[in-house]
Design an enzyme around this catalytic site. Structure first.
Site, short mmCIF file in Angstrom:
data_model
loop_
_atom_site.label_atom_id
_atom_site.label_comp_id
_atom_site.label_asym_id
_atom_site.label_seq_id
_atom_site.Cartn_x
_atom_site.Cartn_y
_atom_site.Cartn_z
N ALA A 142 -8.33 56.79 69.03
CA ALA A 142 -6.99 56.86 68.44
C ALA A 142 -6.33 58.14 68.91
O ALA A 142 -6.97 59.00 69.50
CB ALA A 142 -7.08 56.83 66.92
N GLU A 149 -3.14 61.13 67.70
CA GLU A 149 -2.39 61.61 66.54
C GLU A 149 -0.91 61.89 66.79
O GLU A 149 -0.29 62.66 66.04
CB GLU A 149 -3.04 62.90 66.01
CG GLU A 149 -2.96 64.12 66.95
CD GLU A 149 -4.15 64.30 67.86
OE1 GLU A 149 -4.37 65.43 68.34
OE2 GLU A 149 -4.86 63.31 68.12
N HIS A 162 -8.76 60.68 60.09
CA HIS A 162 -8.80 61.68 61.16
C HIS A 162 -7.41 61.92 61.75
O HIS A 162 -6.93 63.06 61.84
CB HIS A 162 -9.77 61.19 62.25
CG HIS A 162 -9.98 62.14 63.37
ND1 HIS A 162 -11.10 62.93 63.46
CD2 HIS A 162 -9.24 62.43 64.47
CE1 HIS A 162 -11.04 63.66 64.57
NE2 HIS A 162 -9.91 63.38 65.19
N GLU A 163 -6.73 60.83 62.11
CA GLU A 163 -5.42 60.98 62.75
C GLU A 163 -4.37 61.53 61.79
O GLU A 163 -3.50 62.31 62.18
CB GLU A 163 -4.94 59.64 63.34
CG GLU A 163 -5.89 59.02 64.35
CD GLU A 163 -6.44 59.99 65.38
OE1 GLU A 163 -5.71 60.89 65.83
OE2 GLU A 163 -7.64 59.86 65.72
#
Length: 938
Positions: free
Chosen positions: A305, A307, A340-341
């Site tokens: 992914a 961010e 996390h992102e």
């Protein structure tokens, strides 16, 4: 037409060119593509000029697969100069103008492809403090890779192929999409416009303000101006995606975008994103600064992914969830990646590292915050059960001499890409966890909020974080704080420091943490108990036969320990090479590194390991599951450096027949399975089968107790999947019989029968053993729209013994039509672990090396993952030589200097040493055990 023009342009040598790794300064005076001297000789841009604002218009053509654009950049001139140096890569630059107070005039352009740089030359001086803008027109092809502005596609259920265009700019790929100052410290605001056809939509970091109809039927979407941010966070997507939306309690609009036929798999991610963004908003005490946050599931995506501020992008498997078909581990994985992102929206986006050497300030924090946030927002996921695994993974690479400090100098794009590894992410998270445990969770939270508030919209280095975590109860800090902060400091004052185990003069956070971030590796603490006296010493843990490489390392180690006499956690800061502790009374055992909250290993000298083994055999629940997992990991790792005999580690492993907790069970597998995996790549079937039988015997009771359904907690369900998959791969008869019966029923129903999700991997693996079963699985893979189902089928198909199928899978994944190229690394690594496929995987990697490094990028974690996956279970000098011969034949441009190659050599050398030393011991121990406790025939 444009592609033809671009090709002619390339042949005339006027494009900003391909990535060539080299050091930060040109060895010879740099020469531009037209033969003139290039006025800048460093890879890093000069700081004489900074961008303030970009006006960017992009027109991608999804039919001809190229794009054109115009960028106008407002400049802050910090010193008088007549040269503007910025980045552009593999694009045609034209009509470059300077917009000065005295009027518009053209600029001369020089290109230096080696550093991806443009020099814009002005006839007159740009004066410090005056307002200037520069405008450039540009054109390029959509990238064939997974970075820059690249093309992706997906196939609808009716077989139609649809094209999308999306971006991935971290770390150094914005320069391939538009001319820019492509370094994280050059923060600016961006106003973006995108031209598109009416059948598509466009999304970017900010909400759309308006859409303008243009002559010829095109539409132009205008997006709001961004906050001040780095180029690597800019994002835009042109696609036919649909979306679903909700609003957080703080008023932020959250939307999840996916291809139309998968939009019904977005509900879980949407709810998770709302919950997590609200959590971070409150936890950091800093409002999320944008009006919206989009999460987009991209059909072709290399990493997990990204961010991008306001438009986070994901693999489809990282975002899409089907309650009927997705497993407990899918839910855990998707929630972690969203956590996390979204953590990055503060750590990384709001406060950004000055340069890529401190990438861990972004990635270590985001990885760490996954666990902090989910522990509170999703307690039912029990994320704590999985954190230790991250520290073990980091130690795997950090115990090699080719490791690097968490904060390490990098210059060129390949070196920057190599920073996205287990050291930056997992070691970063583990040392933050150790610091939190050391300071107390409250003090740590106060310090990181102080850091984020102090450096919002700025760039930081390591020391800024340590300063923010120091003296958190000083008057300055309290002025910056909030009520929770004041209450904590009042409490500490009332207790006169009794809640802390360190004195204030001892607490030099920077001095402690510099030992963990500025030197590579980690310490091994040797503990020897003599009566009440505990002797401590430290050295670097290093898998090498060269002891001199362990010299010169010293850490400040926040030790924790408990004893048989007291379950209280005692603490001690070990600052010197050796020290002595005194216990209040003699004890039966002592366990250091309680819950493994510290990033270090422990060796129990003298009778220490025997005492631990007795504890585990007779009263293993006296210590936590994490403590047991850390003992398993420590003892087997100590065998590889000659500190502990293999039979001692194997005696300790016997207790696992009573173990039920996921971290300890999976760590037991994690240490025992690699032993027979080494043997599979040699001709030693008898010993290999003895070892496999031992592991099945060890866990037989636990395997037999597993129900073939989806009941239990997340950890219990993940453990069930793991155990039943292992048992079926190992051909454990009860498992094979059950899985065969379930696969046949599922196949007879043409895949319509509902299988319990957690056991599907075990069932699919058994199904993939026959040609008919494998073909049936492939057909279901081809037609399924459920990403988690596709992922499990794909993995099961790589476990087959049929070599023609394994080879076909790798070739198809590279082609990217039936199987996605983004999945190729997983396929290659999985075939590399397959005893029937490892030679095929190595041959495939060699034969396609140049294609792979172009597609996935030199230095990327993806390339490292493939190299390690294919090579790390070899243990013969012949194979080491064959691997060396191949990598030695490469040039630097082809990746010869990549760190993963050095890691490969070291890992194989370590495997060779291990086999030479321990095979006779393993054989003797297994033979002795067979005589001591004959097992039933399987």
């Amino acid at each position: 037409m444009f592609v033809v023009l671009l090709l002619l342009f390339v042949l005339n040598h006027h494009t900003s060119g391909a990535q060539i790794p080299n050091q930060g300064q040109a060895k010879d005076p740099p020469v531009a593509t037209n033969g003139q001297p290039f006025p800048w000789d460093r890879m890093r841009l000069p700081t004489t000029i900074s961008p303030l604002h970009y006006d960017l218009t992009i027109h991608p053509n999804l039919t001809t697969l190229d794009f054109t654009g115009v960028v106008r950049i407002s400049l802050d001139v910090r010193e008088d100069t007549s040269v503007i140096i910025l980045h552009a890569k593999q694009m045609l630059i034209s009509n470059v103008m300077l917009l000065a107070p005295e009027g518009i005039r053209p600029l001369r352009v020089l290109e230096y492809p080696r550093f991806h740089q443009l020099a814009l030359l002005s006839d007159s001086v740009l004066t410090k403090g005056r307002n200037y803008e520069v405008q450039l027109e540009f054109a390029a092809n959509l990238s064939d890779s997974f970075h820059g502005f690249y093309k992706g596609s997906y196939r609808t259920s009716s077989g139609e192929v649809r094209v999308i265009a999306s971006t991935q700019f971290e770390a150094t790929f914005a320069r391939g999409a538009f001319p820019c100052f492509d370094e994280p410290a050059f923060k600016a605001n961006f106003t973006i416009r995108i031209l598109r056809e009416p059948r598509h939509i466009a999304i970017s970091n900010m909400p759309k303000v308006k859409t303008v109809e243009l002559p010829g039927g095109l539409l132009e979407d205008h997006f709001d101006t961004t906050v001040k941010m780095s180029t690597y966070l800019v994002a835009y997507i042109v696609s036919d995606f649909l979306s679903v939306s909700k609003t957080t309690k703080h008023g932020v609009k959250i939307s999840v975008y996916a291809v139309p036929e998968k939009i019904d798999q977005t509900a879980f991610a949407l709810d998770a994103a709302v919950k997590l963004l609200d959590f971070y908003d409150d936890y950091f005490d800093i409002p999320y600064p944008l009006p919206k946050q989009d999460l987009a599931a991209i059909p072709d995506f290399q990493s997990g992914a990204m961010e991008n501020w306001g438009l986070t992008t994901y693999r489809e498997t990282g975002l899409l969830f089907d309650p009927e078909r997705s497993s407990a581990s899918d839910k855990l994985g998707i929630t972690k990646v969203i956590a996390h992102e979204l953590a990055h929206q503060w750590f990384g986006n709001l406060v950004t590292m000055e340069w890529w050497n401190d990438l861990w300030l972004n990635e270590g924090f985001a990885k760490f915050m996954e666990f902090i946030s989910l522990d509170i927002t999703y307690p039912e996921l029990h994320v704590d059960d999985f954190f230790l695994g991250k520290c073990f993974e980091a130690m795997e690479v950090d115990s090699l001499s080719s490791s690097h400090p968490v904060s390490t100098p990098v210059e060129n794009p390949t070196q920057i890409q190599e920073m996205f590894d287990d050291v930056s992410y997992d070691k970063g998270a583990c040392i933050l966890n150790m610091l939190r445990d050391f300071l107390s969770p409250e003090a740590f939270e106060i310090g990181i909020i102080r850091y984020l508030k102090r450096y919002s919209y700025q760039n930081t280095v390591n020391s800024h974080l340590w300063e923010s975590l120091t003296d958190i109860c000083s008057s300055d800090a309290l002025d910056e704080g909030r009520l929770k902060h004041t209450e904590f400091c009042s409490k500490v004052k009332l207790q006169s420091g009794s809640s802390k185990w360190y004195s204030d003069d001892e607490l030099d956070v920077k001095a402690i943490m510099d030992t963990w971030t500025l030197q590579e590796g980690f310490p091994l603490v040797t503990v020897e108990v003599k009566g009440r006296e505990v002797r401590l010493s430290q050295e670097r843990f290093l898998r090498t036969d060269n002891p001199s490489l362990t010299q010169g390392f010293l850490w400040q180690i926040p030790l924790t320990y408990m004893t048989s006499a007291s379950s209280t956690v005692h603490r001690f800061l070990l600052k010197t090479k050796a020290d002595v502790l005194y216990l209040p009374e003699e004890v039966d055992w002592v366990k250091f590194n309680v819950n493994m909250s510290g990033y270090y290993m422990v060796h129990y000298a003298g009778e220490g390991w025997n005492n631990i083994i007795n504890l585990l055999l007779y009263n293993h629940t006296a210590i936590s599951g994490n403590d047991r997992a850390s003992l398993i990991q420590n003892v087997f790792q100590l065998v590889s450096v000659g500190k502990v005999r293999l039979d001692t580690a194997l005696e300790l492993s016997l207790y696992l027949s009573k173990e039920t907790e996921i971290m300890a069970v999976t760590q037991g597998f994690g240490e025992l399975v690699p032993l027979y995996k080494l043997m599979e790549k040699r001709d030693m079937t008898v010993l290999e089968n003895q070892m496999k039988d031992y592991i099945v015997d060890l866990f037989r009771d636990l395997i037999d107790r597993q129900e073939w359904n989806d009941s239990g907690s997340v950890s219990e369900r993940v453990l069930r999947s793991y155990l039943l998959l292992f048992a079926c791969v190992r051909k454990y008869p009860p498992c094979v019989a059950k899985a065969t019966q379930m696969f046949n029923s599922w196949k007879d129903s043409d895949g319509t029968m509902s299988l319990p999700v957690d056991i599907t991997m075990a069932v699919f693996v058994i199904g993939a053993r026959t040609p008919e079963g494998w073909d049936f699985l492939f057909e279901k893979y081809r037609t399924s729209l459920q990403m988690s189902v596709k992922s499990r089928i794909k993995t099961a198909m790589t476990v087959t013994h049929m070599q023609d199928k394994l080879k076909w899978m790798m070739e198809q994944s590279l082609r990217g039509e039936v199987m996605k190229t983004q999945d190729l690394p997983d396929v290659v690594a999985s075939v590399g672990r397959n005893p029937h496929g490892y030679k095929l995987a190595w041959d495939f990697l060699r034969a396609n090396w140049h294609t792979l490094i172009k597609k996935f990028d030199l230095g990327s974690n993806t390339v490292s993952y493939m190299v390690a996956g294919v090579t790390n279970q070899y243990s013969t000098r012949e194979m080491l030589q064959e691997i060396r011969n191949f990598f030695d034949s490469l040039t630097e441009e082809e990746g010869s200097k990549m760190r993963c190659i050095q890691q490969t050599y070291e890992t194989i050398e370590d495997n060779i040493r291990w086999m030479d030393t321990n095979l006779p011991l393993l054989q003797a121990w297994l033979n002795k055990r067979q005589l001591r406790a004959p097992h039933e025939d399987l």
